[in-house]
Design a protein around this motif. Sequence first.
Motif, PDB file in Angstrom:
ATOM      1  N   LEU A 128       0.827  -1.208   0.000  1.00 13.16           N
ATOM      2  CA  LEU A 128       0.000   0.000   0.000  1.00 13.16           C
ATOM      3  C   LEU A 128       0.860   1.257   0.000  1.00 13.16           C
ATOM      4  CD1 LEU A 128      -2.839  -1.027   2.473  1.00 13.16           C
ATOM      5  CD2 LEU A 128      -3.013  -0.714  -0.015  1.00 13.16           C
ATOM      6  N   LEU A 129       1.931   1.238   0.727  1.00 13.44           N
ATOM      7  CA  LEU A 129       2.837   2.383   0.762  1.00 13.44           C
ATOM      8  C   LEU A 129       3.458   2.622  -0.615  1.00 13.44           C
ATOM      9  CD1 LEU A 129       4.298   4.520   2.505  1.00 13.44           C
ATOM     10  CD2 LEU A 129       6.076   2.818   2.897  1.00 13.44           C
ATOM     11  N   LEU A 130       3.894   1.549  -1.259  1.00 14.00           N
ATOM     12  CA  LEU A 130       4.475   1.691  -2.603  1.00 14.00           C
ATOM     13  C   LEU A 130       3.431   2.189  -3.600  1.00 14.00           C
ATOM     14  CD1 LEU A 130       6.778  -1.442  -2.881  1.00 14.00           C
ATOM     15  CD2 LEU A 130       7.471   0.948  -2.739  1.00 14.00           C
ATOM     16  N   ALA A 131       2.194   1.697  -3.485  1.00 12.39           N
ATOM     17  CA  ALA A 131       1.127   2.158  -4.379  1.00 12.39           C
ATOM     18  C   ALA A 131       0.856   3.647  -4.146  1.00 12.39           C
ATOM     19  CB  ALA A 131      -0.136   1.343  -4.147  1.00 12.39           C
ATOM     20  N   GLY A 132       0.852   4.062  -2.898  1.00 11.12           N
ATOM     21  CA  GLY A 132       0.651   5.480  -2.583  1.00 11.12           C
ATOM     22  C   GLY A 132       1.757   6.345  -3.149  1.00 11.12           C
ATOM     23  N   ILE A 133       2.982   5.880  -3.022  1.00 13.78           N
ATOM     24  CA  ILE A 133       4.122   6.627  -3.576  1.00 13.78           C
ATOM     25  C   ILE A 133       4.009   6.699  -5.095  1.00 13.78           C
ATOM     26  CG2 ILE A 133       6.615   6.562  -3.912  1.00 13.78           C
ATOM     27  CD1 ILE A 133       6.829   5.413  -1.058  1.00 13.78           C
ATOM     28  N   ALA A 134       3.631   5.575  -5.727  1.00 15.59           N
ATOM     29  CA  ALA A 134       3.495   5.554  -7.188  1.00 15.59           C
ATOM     30  C   ALA A 134       2.423   6.537  -7.642  1.00 15.59           C
ATOM     31  CB  ALA A 134       3.162   4.138  -7.662  1.00 15.59           C
ATOM     32  N   MET A 135       1.322   6.609  -6.911  1.00 20.71           N
ATOM     33  CA  MET A 135       0.262   7.557  -7.276  1.00 20.71           C
ATOM     34  C   MET A 135       0.731   8.994  -7.097  1.00 20.71           C
ATOM     35  SD  MET A 135      -3.256   5.786  -6.050  1.00 20.71           S
ATOM     36  CE  MET A 135      -4.245   6.976  -6.922  1.00 20.71           C
ATOM     37  N   ARG A 136       1.481   9.244  -6.056  1.00 22.51           N
ATOM     38  CA  ARG A 136       2.003  10.601  -5.812  1.00 22.51           C
ATOM     39  C   ARG A 136       2.953  11.039  -6.931  1.00 22.51           C
ATOM     40  NH1 ARG A 136       0.076  14.205  -2.179  1.00 22.51           N
ATOM     41  NH2 ARG A 136       0.966  14.011  -0.124  1.00 22.51           N
ATOM     42  N   LEU A 137       3.665  10.069  -7.467  1.00 23.31           N
ATOM     43  CA  LEU A 137       4.627  10.389  -8.522  1.00 23.31           C
ATOM     44  C   LEU A 137       3.976  10.391  -9.902  1.00 23.31           C
ATOM     45  CD1 LEU A 137       7.700   8.335  -7.264  1.00 23.31           C
ATOM     46  CD2 LEU A 137       7.359  10.803  -7.116  1.00 23.31           C
ATOM     47  N   GLY A 138       2.670  10.190  -9.970  1.00 25.95           N
ATOM     48  CA  GLY A 138       1.950  10.250 -11.242  1.00 25.95           C
ATOM     49  C   GLY A 138       2.049   8.967 -12.042  1.00 25.95           C
ATOM     50  N   MET A 139       2.171   7.865 -11.410  1.00 22.62           N
ATOM     51  CA  MET A 139       2.288   6.585 -12.113  1.00 22.62           C
ATOM     52  C   MET A 139       1.003   5.763 -11.990  1.00 22.62           C
ATOM     53  SD  MET A 139       5.995   5.383 -10.821  1.00 22.62           S
ATOM     54  CE  MET A 139       7.487   5.996 -11.503  1.00 22.62           C
ATOM     55  N   GLU A 140      -0.174   6.412 -12.098  1.00 27.77           N
ATOM     56  CA  GLU A 140      -1.428   5.698 -11.951  1.00 27.77           C
ATOM     57  C   GLU A 140      -1.600   4.610 -13.004  1.00 27.77           C
ATOM     58  OE1 GLU A 140      -1.510   9.142 -12.227  1.00 27.77           O
ATOM     59  OE2 GLU A 140      -2.016   9.736 -10.197  1.00 27.77           O
ATOM     60  N   ASP A 141      -1.090   4.866 -14.214  1.00 23.81           N
ATOM     61  CA  ASP A 141      -1.205   3.873 -15.296  1.00 23.81           C
ATOM     62  C   ASP A 141      -0.462   2.593 -14.926  1.00 23.81           C
ATOM     63  OD1 ASP A 141      -2.680   5.664 -16.742  1.00 23.81           O
ATOM     64  OD2 ASP A 141      -0.966   6.426 -17.872  1.00 23.81           O
ATOM     65  N   TRP A 142       0.632   2.760 -14.259  1.00 24.02           N
ATOM     66  CA  TRP A 142       1.447   1.596 -13.857  1.00 24.02           C
ATOM     67  C   TRP A 142       0.682   0.717 -12.863  1.00 24.02           C
ATOM     68  CZ3 TRP A 142       3.896   0.485  -9.046  1.00 24.02           C
ATOM     69  CH2 TRP A 142       4.785  -0.575  -9.086  1.00 24.02           C
ATOM     70  N   LEU A 143      -0.127   1.336 -12.007  1.00 27.02           N
ATOM     71  CA  LEU A 143      -0.878   0.602 -11.014  1.00 27.02           C
ATOM     72  C   LEU A 143      -2.010  -0.207 -11.606  1.00 27.02           C
ATOM     73  CD1 LEU A 143      -1.080   3.201  -8.120  1.00 27.02           C
ATOM     74  CD2 LEU A 143       0.272   1.114  -8.170  1.00 27.02           C
ATOM     75  N   LYS A 144      -2.550   0.227 -12.755  1.00 28.95           N
ATOM     76  CA  LYS A 144      -3.666  -0.447 -13.396  1.00 28.95           C
ATOM     77  C   LYS A 144      -3.150  -1.633 -14.107  1.00 28.95           C
ATOM     78  CE  LYS A 144      -6.206   3.779 -13.951  1.00 28.95           C
ATOM     79  NZ  LYS A 144      -6.758   4.734 -14.842  1.00 28.95           N
TER      80      LYS A 144
END
Length: 106
Positions: A90-106
């Motif tokens: 969850l922490l890594l996902a939050g960091i990824a979203m903060r850095l604008g990597m939402e596409d990577w999470l999908k």
Amino acid sequence: MSGPQLDTNVLARLLAQAADSGADLVTLRAVAEEAGELGATRALTRLGLSDADAAEDVAELRELLSAWREAKSSVWKSAIGWLTRLLGALLLAGIAMRLGMEDWLK
């Protein structure tokens, strides 16, 4: 003072009192020892531990209890490990979203 120490002191005083009254100390000690053995035998019988297999039964129960404790400890360690991994993800996902990597999470 507590437990066996208190019992020992009471027994010693009773033996001394009886000896002062003229009773033979050796006989009194033998009576006390026999009474103790009789009480222990009765207690073991009430617990169902008076047969020849009692020692094995107790050893098996101890083994079972030890296994139960190990299993309980293992479950807690596993649960904490999974919780830690989940929080890390969850922490890594939050960091990824903060850095604008939402596409990577999908």
